[in-house]
Design a protein around this motif. Structure first.
Motif, short mmCIF file in Angstrom:
data_model
loop_
_atom_site.label_atom_id
_atom_site.label_comp_id
_atom_site.label_asym_id
_atom_site.label_seq_id
_atom_site.Cartn_x
_atom_site.Cartn_y
_atom_site.Cartn_z
N UNK A 1 0.85 -1.19 0.00
CA UNK A 1 0.00 0.00 0.00
C UNK A 1 0.88 1.24 0.00
N UNK A 2 0.56 2.20 -0.87
CA UNK A 2 1.25 3.49 -0.89
C UNK A 2 0.20 4.56 -0.57
N UNK A 3 0.40 5.29 0.53
CA UNK A 3 -0.53 6.34 0.94
C UNK A 3 0.06 7.69 0.55
N UNK A 4 -0.74 8.50 -0.13
CA UNK A 4 -0.34 9.86 -0.50
C UNK A 4 -1.24 10.83 0.24
N UNK A 5 -0.65 11.62 1.11
CA UNK A 5 -1.39 12.58 1.94
C UNK A 5 -1.28 13.97 1.33
N UNK A 6 -2.44 14.61 1.10
CA UNK A 6 -2.48 15.98 0.60
C UNK A 6 -2.73 16.91 1.78
N UNK A 7 -1.69 17.54 2.28
CA UNK A 7 -1.79 18.33 3.49
C UNK A 7 -2.34 19.72 3.25
N UNK A 8 -3.23 20.15 4.14
CA UNK A 8 -3.78 21.49 4.07
C UNK A 8 -5.26 21.54 3.76
N UNK A 9 -5.82 20.40 3.36
CA UNK A 9 -7.24 20.36 3.04
C UNK A 9 -7.49 20.69 1.58
N UNK A 10 -7.29 19.71 0.71
CA UNK A 10 -7.49 19.94 -0.72
C UNK A 10 -8.96 20.19 -1.05
N UNK A 11 -9.21 21.14 -1.95
CA UNK A 11 -10.57 21.44 -2.38
C UNK A 11 -11.04 20.38 -3.36
N UNK A 12 -11.84 19.44 -2.87
CA UNK A 12 -12.30 18.34 -3.70
C UNK A 12 -13.23 18.76 -4.82
N UNK A 13 -14.02 19.82 -4.61
CA UNK A 13 -14.97 20.24 -5.63
C UNK A 13 -14.30 20.85 -6.86
N UNK A 14 -13.08 21.36 -6.70
CA UNK A 14 -12.33 21.85 -7.86
C UNK A 14 -11.27 20.84 -8.30
N UNK A 15 -11.31 19.64 -7.69
CA UNK A 15 -10.47 18.53 -8.13
C UNK A 15 -11.29 17.59 -9.00
N UNK A 16 -12.37 17.08 -8.44
CA UNK A 16 -13.36 16.31 -9.19
C UNK A 16 -14.58 17.23 -9.32
N UNK A 17 -14.73 17.86 -10.45
CA UNK A 17 -15.62 19.01 -10.62
C UNK A 17 -17.02 18.58 -11.07
N UNK A 18 -18.07 18.97 -10.33
CA UNK A 18 -19.46 18.66 -10.75
C UNK A 18 -19.94 19.68 -11.79
N UNK A 19 -19.37 19.61 -12.98
CA UNK A 19 -19.54 20.68 -13.96
C UNK A 19 -20.95 20.75 -14.56
N UNK A 20 -21.78 19.73 -14.34
CA UNK A 20 -23.15 19.78 -14.85
C UNK A 20 -24.15 20.27 -13.79
N UNK A 21 -23.64 20.62 -12.61
CA UNK A 21 -24.50 21.03 -11.50
C UNK A 21 -24.50 22.56 -11.37
N UNK A 22 -25.64 23.19 -11.63
CA UNK A 22 -25.74 24.65 -11.55
C UNK A 22 -25.48 25.17 -10.14
N UNK A 23 -25.77 24.35 -9.12
CA UNK A 23 -25.55 24.78 -7.73
C UNK A 23 -24.07 25.00 -7.45
#
Length: 402
Positions: A43-65
């Motif tokens: 197992x290789x664990x990759x930690x993204x420190x600081x609190x990555x913004x998931x909504x601009x990483x995996x983007x819900x581009x079809x959601x007007x909200x």
């Protein structure tokens, strides 16, 4: 014979080398064993420190909200969103990860978190690293307790390496701890210090329990450093990695794995994701580094025939708030996406529903999946360990993931 005073003068150096798994010293005597014992999975664990913004990483581009909450920070499709499935797309900076996704080597879990989330970087990271509840305080990490475990079905000693200067809570167990090092050659050079070399070959005289422990630790550290240094020379990567600290650390990890170093767990970090101000450029650069580094790492392992036995887990301590702030950034949030990469994934692509932007809690995402269910799945199904004993409770596992 080295004097007690001289020995104590070196206690600071000795203390920096205490986190040494005992298996490494034993391997000097036993010789390298086949990693494919117990199916050889790592197992290789990759930690993204600081609190990555998931909504601009995996983007819900079809959601007007999404665009309503982020009128200027939201990334629009014409900006180059890399479309996936279910109305979601990768950040435009992550082109190489998109290729892995298309090849079936990547999976996405949305809205991963835990009940009663904590927005403190330090506390939330402790929760993720220890595998605890939000009101539970543990001094050991979930991977450290895995190292402690004594699974009868596992033929190799449990062991872990963190490619960093310091050891994370995640890698600290009650009896066993991982080993933190940036570079096997430099680590080996430290132990070749004349005084260290002399002391590591001696035995303390008299009833000196604390000194005995330090002597023993130095001896094991010297042996461990030599094992890693000698075996890491077996394979030198020819794959191009990003010229960043993260890229170099992933390259070191790949070289250790492809050299046959008998470690079951690796831990690597990428920091800088606390994007309260002018997020777009900062996060885009970091996500590009993440994407390029992971793609090179996967390529490296695949060329050496080690990808099918490797699972990569990418997480951050929390996501960001759904709405943008007044500084074109985002503040601390709650649930987030988690990425899995590897050649042995049984399920690929988007594995659960996109974040529900119409059902927020105080402006934050509600978690769909408890991160400990993911840990339980990895421990039980991938590492063949007792997940309930390691996590201290039974969590529902994800069926057929790995």
């Amino acid at each position: 014979m080295t004097s007690r005073r001289d020995f104590l003068k070196s206690s600071v150096l000795a203390s920096s080398l205490l986190f040494v798994p005992k298996f490494l010293h034993a391997l000097d005597r036993q010789g390298l064993r086949d990693l494919r014992d117990a199916r050889g999975r790592r197992l290789v664990v990759v930690q993204l420190g600081g609190g990555n913004d998931g909504l601009n990483t995996i983007i819900p581009y079809e959601n007007d909200l999404y665009y309503k909450a982020r009128p200027t920070l939201g990334i629009r499709q014409q900006s180059g969103i890399l479309t996936l499935d279910q109305g979601l797309g990768l950040n435009p900076s992550m082109t190489r990860l998109k290729s892995l996704y298309d090849q079936g080597q990547m999976a996405v879990l949305n809205s991963v978190g835990y009940p009663n989330p904590d927005r403190s970087h330090f506390r939330s990271m402790d929760i993720w690293q220890s595998g605890s509840a939000s009101d539970q305080y543990l001094s050991t990490g979930w991977l450290g307790r895995y190292l402690d475990s004594n699974c009868a079905a596992c033929q190799l000693p449990y062991n872990g390496l963190e490619v960093d200067d310091t050891l994370s809570l995640a890698m600290k167990g009650q009896q066993r701890k991982g080993l933190a090092l940036k570079n096997p050659e430099k680590f080996h050079q430290i132990t070749q210090n004349r005084f260290i070399a002399q002391v590591s070959g001696e035995k303390p005289q008299g009833n000196l329990s604390e000194l005995d422990y330090l002597y023993k630790t130095l001896a094991e550290t010297s042996s461990s450093a030599d094992y890693l240094y000698q075996n890491a020379k077996v394979y030198k990567s020819a794959v191009a990695y990003p010229n960043t600290e993260f890229g170099r650390n992933l390259k070191t990890t790949a070289e250790l794995i492809n050299s046959g170093v008998a470690s079951r767990v690796y831990y690597v970090s990428l920091s800088g994701f606390d994007t309260h101000v002018r997020q777009r450029e900062q996060q885009g650069k970091l996500l590009g580094d993440l994407s390029d580094g992971l793609a090179s790492f996967v390529e490296d392992l695949q060329k050496a025939g080690n990808l099918d036995d490797t699972l990569v887990l990418v997480f951050s301590e929390f996501g960001r708030r759904v709405g943008q702030n007044a500084s074109n950034g985002t503040d601390h949030g709650t649930a987030n996406n988690v990425l899995l990469l590897g050649g042995g994934l049984k399920q690929k692509g988007i594995l659960n529903a996109a974040p529900d932007l119409a059902n927020l809690q105080d402006g934050d995402l509600r978690h769909q999946l408890d991160f400990r269910s993911l840990y339980a799945t990895i421990l039980h199904d991938w590492l063949e360990a007792d997940d309930s004993a390691i996590l201290g409770s039974r969590f529902e596992r994800l069926s057929g993931l790995v």
